[in-house]
Design an enzyme around this catalytic site. Structure first.
Site, PDB file in Angstrom:
ATOM      1  N   SER A 186      33.941 -59.087   8.344  1.00  0.00           N
ATOM      2  CA  SER A 186      34.901 -58.529   9.266  1.00  0.00           C
ATOM      3  C   SER A 186      35.531 -59.534   9.865  1.00  0.00           C
ATOM      4  CB  SER A 186      34.312 -57.721  10.315  1.00  0.00           C
ATOM      5  OG  SER A 186      33.307 -58.479  11.061  1.00  0.00           O
ATOM      6  N   HIS A 214      32.240 -52.758   6.852  1.00  0.00           N
ATOM      7  CA  HIS A 214      33.892 -52.646   6.630  1.00  0.00           C
ATOM      8  C   HIS A 214      34.165 -52.327   5.332  1.00  0.00           C
ATOM      9  CE1 HIS A 214      35.088 -53.934  10.563  1.00  0.00           C
ATOM     10  NE2 HIS A 214      33.634 -54.765  10.541  1.00  0.00           N
ATOM     11  N   LYS A 244      33.282 -46.459  11.011  1.00  0.00           N
ATOM     12  CA  LYS A 244      34.602 -47.072  10.972  1.00  0.00           C
ATOM     13  C   LYS A 244      35.739 -46.481  10.284  1.00  0.00           C
ATOM     14  CE  LYS A 244      32.553 -51.414  12.204  1.00  0.00           C
ATOM     15  NZ  LYS A 244      31.334 -52.269  11.879  1.00  0.00           N
TER      16      LYS A 244
HETATM   17  C1  LIG Z   1      30.123 -52.646  12.569  1.00  0.00           C
HETATM   18  C2  LIG Z   1      29.095 -53.050  11.975  1.00  0.00           C
HETATM   19  C3  LIG Z   1      27.898 -52.360  11.978  1.00  0.00           C
HETATM   20  C4  LIG Z   1      27.499 -51.378  13.309  1.00  0.00           C
HETATM   21  O1  LIG Z   1      27.951 -50.303  12.601  1.00  0.00           O
HETATM   22  P1  LIG Z   1      28.093 -49.149  13.855  1.00  0.00           P
HETATM   23  O2  LIG Z   1      28.087 -47.716  13.043  1.00  0.00           O
HETATM   24  O3  LIG Z   1      29.253 -49.289  14.641  1.00  0.00           O
HETATM   25  O4  LIG Z   1      26.823 -49.132  14.551  1.00  0.00           O
HETATM   26  C5  LIG Z   1      26.705 -52.965  11.150  1.00  0.00           C
HETATM   27  N1  LIG Z   1      27.005 -53.798  10.121  1.00  0.00           N
HETATM   28  C6  LIG Z   1      28.138 -54.348  10.064  1.00  0.00           C
HETATM   29  C7  LIG Z   1      28.401 -55.189   8.914  1.00  0.00           C
HETATM   30  C8  LIG Z   1      29.364 -54.030  10.856  1.00  0.00           C
HETATM   31  O5  LIG Z   1      30.466 -54.719  10.884  1.00  0.00           O
END
Ligand SMILES: *Cc1c(COP(=O)(O)O)cnc(C)c1O
Length: 398
Positions: A186, A214, A244
């Site tokens: 990310s 992502h 996301k």
């Molecule tokens: C954002 C993210 C998470 C967490 O996901 P949520 O659903 O917001 O708890 C886990 N792993 C990665 C790689 C992320 O970018």
């Protein structure tokens, strides 16, 4: 008594953070998290959300959430394994598995919870986990929780992975060895080299775990990075988030029926934390339906990413080596990065500065997250502001 002690502990720590300018002041969004957001009463172009497909405030998703709330109530009432499994949860898991081309799937309350639950359900202190050095915090915490030996390898360095795998196998010290990676990173927007990873995993007998938070909704026409490479049956764990691109909240693991059966009896957040709200589950199903019906939103996301990148490169910004719509403007020095972000905000563009310790020292960047919901006019405005502020701060040539 205890309050006084706690105060003594926290006061100097908070003070230190504030003095160093490291205390993060949280902005409040006064309305939906769309392409334009209101912050402190001011409308700004939002380049900071993970709402990649613009689904977080989509009318159809809202309608489905409302309908399910009417039908099932606002809460699930229990953890999944007691009686918090509703028809809508089973339906969601079935839809996820279909969409990911796996036998089965299990839904969690968040992506973070997936990593807390899934890694330690399978890996133990007799095992080793090889982990990319830039993996997400929740992967790191999930690995720690498992008690397995954690072997960090250089970011996306396949030679280093091969070396670590060979050493771990030859040591004979571990029952199982897993390789774990983000699908899309990310901070830089680069994509895990899955074909090579699968090859190395086969050679050394590694389990494979891809956290595609992502990548889901972004890569592979929305089905993720594993699907993008056509490796759906060769990655053991596919983790995704529903928070996301899907626009709601929650996370999931997609894999074999056997893996999912195991997680349903061993993944602790599934057993000991109340299930997703019915409204959230229904909205997620609708998001998957929308992605299945048409690739329009995903296509628009990539087109917007391409347009923004091209514009920033033409202005002379260093956008690193992103392969996805995530577009960092790499500035380097931390204070200058903060300054750029602040000036962008004053000019109506909300793009967050990301600096040490989130990224290595000297690689501070302002990160831009274009979405399918941005119009070309908005992106042109973003580019115009970048030009003005970039020249003003001497980041790009006048
Ligand atoms: C954002 C993210 C998470 C967490 O996901 P949520 O659903 O917001 O708890 C886990 N792993 C990665 C790689 C992320 O970018």
């Amino acid at each position: 008594m205890s309050r006084k002690v706690l105060e003594d502990i926290l006061t100097p720590q908070l003070q230190e953070l504030r003095e160093k300018g490291l205390y993060n002041v949280i902005d409040t969004v006064e309305g939906p998290n769309g392409p334009i957001v209101t912050i402190n009463g001011k409308d700004v172009i939002n380049m900071s959300s993970n709402n990649y497909l613009g689904l977080a405030n989509n009318e159809k998703l809202i309608q489905k959430a409302n309908e399910a709330t009417k039908q099932y109530g606002v809460g699930a009432g229990a953890v999944r394994t007691i009686n918090g499994t509703m028809t809508i949860h089973n339906e969601l898991e079935k839809r996820i598995a279909e969409f990911k081309h796996t036998e089965a799937a299990i839904a969690f309350q968040s992506g973070f919870n997936c990593n807390m639950g899934a890694i330690s359900a399978v890996m133990t202190k007799k095992d080793a986990i090889i982990s990319d050095e830039l993996n997400h915090a929740s992967i790191i915490d999930g690995c720690r929780l498992s008690g397995a030996k954690i072997i960090r390898v250089k970011h996306q360095d396949m030679d280093d992975l091969r070396r670590a795998a060979k050493e771990a196998v030859e040591s004979g010290a571990y029952e199982k060895i897993m390789y774990i990676t983000d699908g899309v990173f990310s901070m830089d927007g680069d994509v895990a080299k899955l074909p090579e990873i699968v090859e190395i995993a086969e050679e050394y007998g590694l389990l494979t775990y891809v956290d595609d938070a992502h990548g889901s909704g972004v890569m592979g026409n929305g089905a993720g990075t594993v699907k993008h490479f056509g490796l759906s049956d060769q990655i053991d764990f596919q983790i995704g988030t529903l928070s996301k691109a899907i626009g709601v909240v929650g996370g999931y693991v997609a894999g074999t029926q056997q893996l999912i059966d195991w997680l349903k009896v061993r993944a602790r957040p599934f057993l000991f934390s109340t299930s997703l709200t019915p409204g959230a589950a229904a909205a997620c199903i609708e998001a998957i339906n929308i992605m299945t019906e048409s690739t329009e939103r995903v296509d628009q996301l990539w087109e917007n990413g391409r347009y923004l990148k091209e514009g920033l490169i033409n202005l002379g910004f260093d956008i690193g080596h992103s392969e996805t719509p995530i577009t960092p403007c790499i500035i380097g020095e931390e204070t200058l990065t903060q300054q750029l972000s602040r000036r962008l905000m004053e000019e109506g563009v909300y793009a967050k500065a990301i600096t040490y310790p989130t990224v290595p020292k000297g690689t501070g960047r302002v990160r831009n997250m274009p979405t399918a919901a941005h119009t070309k006019e908005m992106l042109d405005q973003v580019l115009a502001v970048y030009e003005k502020v970039g020249k003003e701060l001497g980041v790009i040539q006048v």
